[in-house]
Scaffold this active site. Structure first.
Site, PDB file in Angstrom:
ATOM      1  N   ARG A 100       1.041  -1.237   0.118  1.00 49.17           N
ATOM      2  CA  ARG A 100       0.014   0.022  -0.012  1.00 49.17           C
ATOM      3  C   ARG A 100       1.078   1.238  -0.008  1.00 49.17           C
ATOM      4  O   ARG A 100       1.612   1.462   1.006  1.00 49.17           O
ATOM      5  CB  ARG A 100      -0.810   0.056   1.207  1.00 49.17           C
ATOM      6  N   HIS A 103       1.989   7.194   1.815  1.00 47.02           N
ATOM      7  CA  HIS A 103       0.839   8.072   1.412  1.00 47.02           C
ATOM      8  C   HIS A 103       0.670   8.722   2.858  1.00 47.02           C
ATOM      9  O   HIS A 103       1.116   8.235   3.834  1.00 47.02           O
ATOM     10  CB  HIS A 103      -0.281   7.606   0.923  1.00 47.02           C
ATOM     11  N   HIS A 105      -2.993  10.941   5.009  1.00 45.16           N
ATOM     12  CA  HIS A 105      -4.321  11.506   4.838  1.00 45.16           C
ATOM     13  C   HIS A 105      -4.865  12.480   6.007  1.00 45.16           C
ATOM     14  O   HIS A 105      -3.929  12.501   6.810  1.00 45.16           O
ATOM     15  CB  HIS A 105      -5.223  10.477   4.483  1.00 45.16           C
ATOM     16  N   GLU A 109      -5.664   6.944  11.340  1.00 50.14           N
ATOM     17  CA  GLU A 109      -5.777   5.533  10.798  1.00 50.14           C
ATOM     18  C   GLU A 109      -5.542   4.450  11.743  1.00 50.14           C
ATOM     19  O   GLU A 109      -4.363   4.598  12.167  1.00 50.14           O
ATOM     20  CB  GLU A 109      -4.959   5.324   9.404  1.00 50.14           C
ATOM     21  N   HIS A 148       2.773   7.064   5.634  1.00 52.38           N
ATOM     22  CA  HIS A 148       3.077   5.849   6.291  1.00 52.38           C
ATOM     23  C   HIS A 148       3.088   4.919   5.149  1.00 52.38           C
ATOM     24  O   HIS A 148       2.469   5.173   4.077  1.00 52.38           O
ATOM     25  CB  HIS A 148       2.109   5.265   7.182  1.00 52.38           C
ATOM     26  N   GLU A 170     -11.000   6.331   0.724  1.00 47.05           N
ATOM     27  CA  GLU A 170      -9.701   5.576   0.214  1.00 47.05           C
ATOM     28  C   GLU A 170      -8.958   5.772  -0.994  1.00 47.05           C
ATOM     29  O   GLU A 170      -7.916   6.053  -1.360  1.00 47.05           O
ATOM     30  CB  GLU A 170      -9.955   3.960   0.420  1.00 47.05           C
ATOM     31  N   HIS A 284     -26.630  -2.374  26.935  1.00 52.97           N
ATOM     32  CA  HIS A 284     -25.918  -1.125  27.359  1.00 52.97           C
ATOM     33  C   HIS A 284     -26.055   0.029  26.401  1.00 52.97           C
ATOM     34  O   HIS A 284     -26.726  -0.454  25.353  1.00 52.97           O
ATOM     35  CB  HIS A 284     -24.613  -1.637  27.510  1.00 52.97           C
ATOM     36  N   HIS A 286     -23.488   3.624  24.936  1.00 54.06           N
ATOM     37  CA  HIS A 286     -22.162   4.522  25.105  1.00 54.06           C
ATOM     38  C   HIS A 286     -22.580   5.872  25.341  1.00 54.06           C
ATOM     39  O   HIS A 286     -23.519   6.632  24.745  1.00 54.06           O
ATOM     40  CB  HIS A 286     -21.508   4.308  23.783  1.00 54.06           C
ATOM     41  N   GLU A 291     -21.191   4.114  17.699  1.00 53.70           N
ATOM     42  CA  GLU A 291     -20.513   2.927  17.867  1.00 53.70           C
ATOM     43  C   GLU A 291     -20.342   2.465  16.307  1.00 53.70           C
ATOM     44  O   GLU A 291     -21.503   2.314  15.724  1.00 53.70           O
ATOM     45  CB  GLU A 291     -21.049   1.987  18.625  1.00 53.70           C
ATOM     46  N   HIS A 330     -28.630  -1.249  23.187  1.00 52.43           N
ATOM     47  CA  HIS A 330     -28.498  -1.927  22.331  1.00 52.43           C
ATOM     48  C   HIS A 330     -28.014  -3.279  22.901  1.00 52.43           C
ATOM     49  O   HIS A 330     -27.572  -3.197  24.001  1.00 52.43           O
ATOM     50  CB  HIS A 330     -27.614  -1.808  21.039  1.00 52.43           C
TER      51      HIS A 330
HETATM   52 MN    MN Z   1      -3.293   5.211   5.175  1.00 55.15          MN
HETATM   53 MN    MN Z   2     -22.096  -1.149  22.108  1.00 53.55          MN
END
Ligand code: MN
Ligand code: MN
Length: 390
Positions: A100, A103, A105, A109, A148, A170, A284, A286, A291, A330
């Site tokens: 890869r 590059h 961004h 990541e 990277h 991407e 539960h 968050h 998520e 959820h």
């Molecule tokens: Mn990358």
């Molecule tokens: Mn969760």
């Protein structure tokens, strides 16, 4: 046909039908039976589902796959799954030696290695460098803007990338070959202090972005090391997530990785959850963020409770992405015969969840009972310690 624990969708001659007790009716078609079989709770929702709730599932199997000489890549972003605004994911394969391209961004990541091994490199703004090898269950995190690369080793590799912006693409990363081929050669000559003719062999128009391309498998890690006068990066960009000692409960395990145990991961927090057959990631929510989920193996289902009497149930299997908006309640139930393994991801420096059971256990019991008319058996079953998988 998948097992489901609560819904009573009928089958006729092995074909699932949208029938629930006295409601519904057969579907003579046109229809996509394999897809219905994978989504029994969409075809025949539990009676408790209600209201209009946006889609919270998208499979990498439905994402455009970009095939290149060194491997392939596909993405699930806010374009594929519009509700997923906080994070985006890329699923990538690098053949043995496949690179890869170097590059950078605008987004951070985060990555989880799913198969094989890779060599990863980066250099930060202080000229400190990083080189490591990662295998199954290892992570890396490159901060936003830091250049990277990733290279598949002998057996190649497949991994999941997660970016801290749902609109990431991407296809919009800054590639070293793209910049070179869009810079006048006289400028390149001046920049590097050599003659313009030295750049005669740059990649040509047709392949001006290498992106993912084949290179011989590199030698040992030590042979690839470059010494930097500024030294290595002060905080490692890799982490052995699967090697972490998990939180163990009777129903499974949870490994949490965030900035508290992996300081480089300052914008993305993760939990790797294993749910045994018959068990469930407990009810539960968050308290800090949405998520983003990636299903690694097994099968499960999730009902998202959205307040105002609204709820919707989704089914998941390996390669699917799920999403839960901020604060919505959820659970995730293992509906198969094998371990369900998935990642919970958050655009946050810390993992946080609120357990329904623990909340009720730590609230005056008379108050709780007045709401729900719960029996003594239920009240006695509440536990003050969090048990993420039950
Ligand atoms: Mn990358
Ligand atoms: Mn969760």
């Amino acid at each position: 046909m998948q097992k489901t624990s609560q819904q009573d969708g009928h089958q006729m001659n092995g074909v699932p039908q949208p029938i629930r007790g006295h409601e519904g009716g057969t579907d003579p078609g046109p229809r996509n039976v394999p897809l219905d079989g994978q989504n029994p709770d969409i075809l025949t929702p539990p009676r408790t589902d209600a209201g209009t709730i946006p889609n919270m599932k998208f499979s990498f199997s439905l994402a455009h796959n970009r095939l290149l000489t060194g491997g392939w890549a596909r993405q699930v972003t806010a374009r594929e799954l519009p509700i997923a605004t906080t994070l985006a994911g890329v699923n990538m394969r690098l053949n043995p030696g496949g690179v890869r391209e170097l590059h950078w961004h605008k987004e951070a990541e985060w990555a989880y290695m799913l198969n094989g091994r890779a060599r990863i490199s980066a250099v930060d703004q202080e000229g400190r460098n990083f080189l490591d090898e990662v295998g199954v269950g290892d992570l890396w995190n490159f901060p936003a803007g830091i250049p990277h690369s990733i290279q598949g080793l002998e057996e190649g590799c497949e991994f999941l990338l997660v970016f801290d912006d749902g609109n990431f693409s991407e296809d919009s990363t800054f590639l070293i070959s793209d910049w070179f081929t869009h810079t006048p050669k006289e400028v390149l000559a001046k920049n590097f202090g050599v003659a313009a003719s030295e750049f005669a062999d740059l990649p040509r128009d047709i392949d001006h972005t290498r992106y993912i391309f084949p290179v011989p498998v590199p030698g040992p890690l030590s042979s690839d090391r470059v010494s930097s006068p500024a030294g290595p990066v002060p905080q490692t960009f890799s982490h052995r997530m699967l090697a972490q000692e998990p939180i163990r409960t009777s129903g499974g395990t949870v490994r949490i990785t965030d900035s508290s145990n992996f300081p480089a991961s300052s914008t993305i927090a993760a939990a790797l959850v294993e749910v045994e057959p018959g068990a469930m990631r407990e009810m539960h929510w968050h308290p800090t963020n949405d998520e983003w989920q990636y299903y690694i193996e097994g099968q499960g289902r999730m009902t998202v409770f959205a307040s105002e009497g609204k709820a919707r149930t989704f089914d998941f299997q390996a390669g699917d992405v799920g999403y839960v908006p901020f604060a919505m309640g959820h659970y995730i139930e293992n509906t198969g015969d094998t371990t369900l393994r998935f990642l919970e991801m958050f655009k946050s420096n810390r993992f946080a969840d609120v357990s329904l059971n623990q909340w009720m256990a730590l609230t005056p019991p008379e108050l709780v009972q007045a709401h729900l008319n719960l029996t003594p058996a239920v009240m006695n079953a509440l536990h003050k310690e969090k048990r993420p998988v039950v």
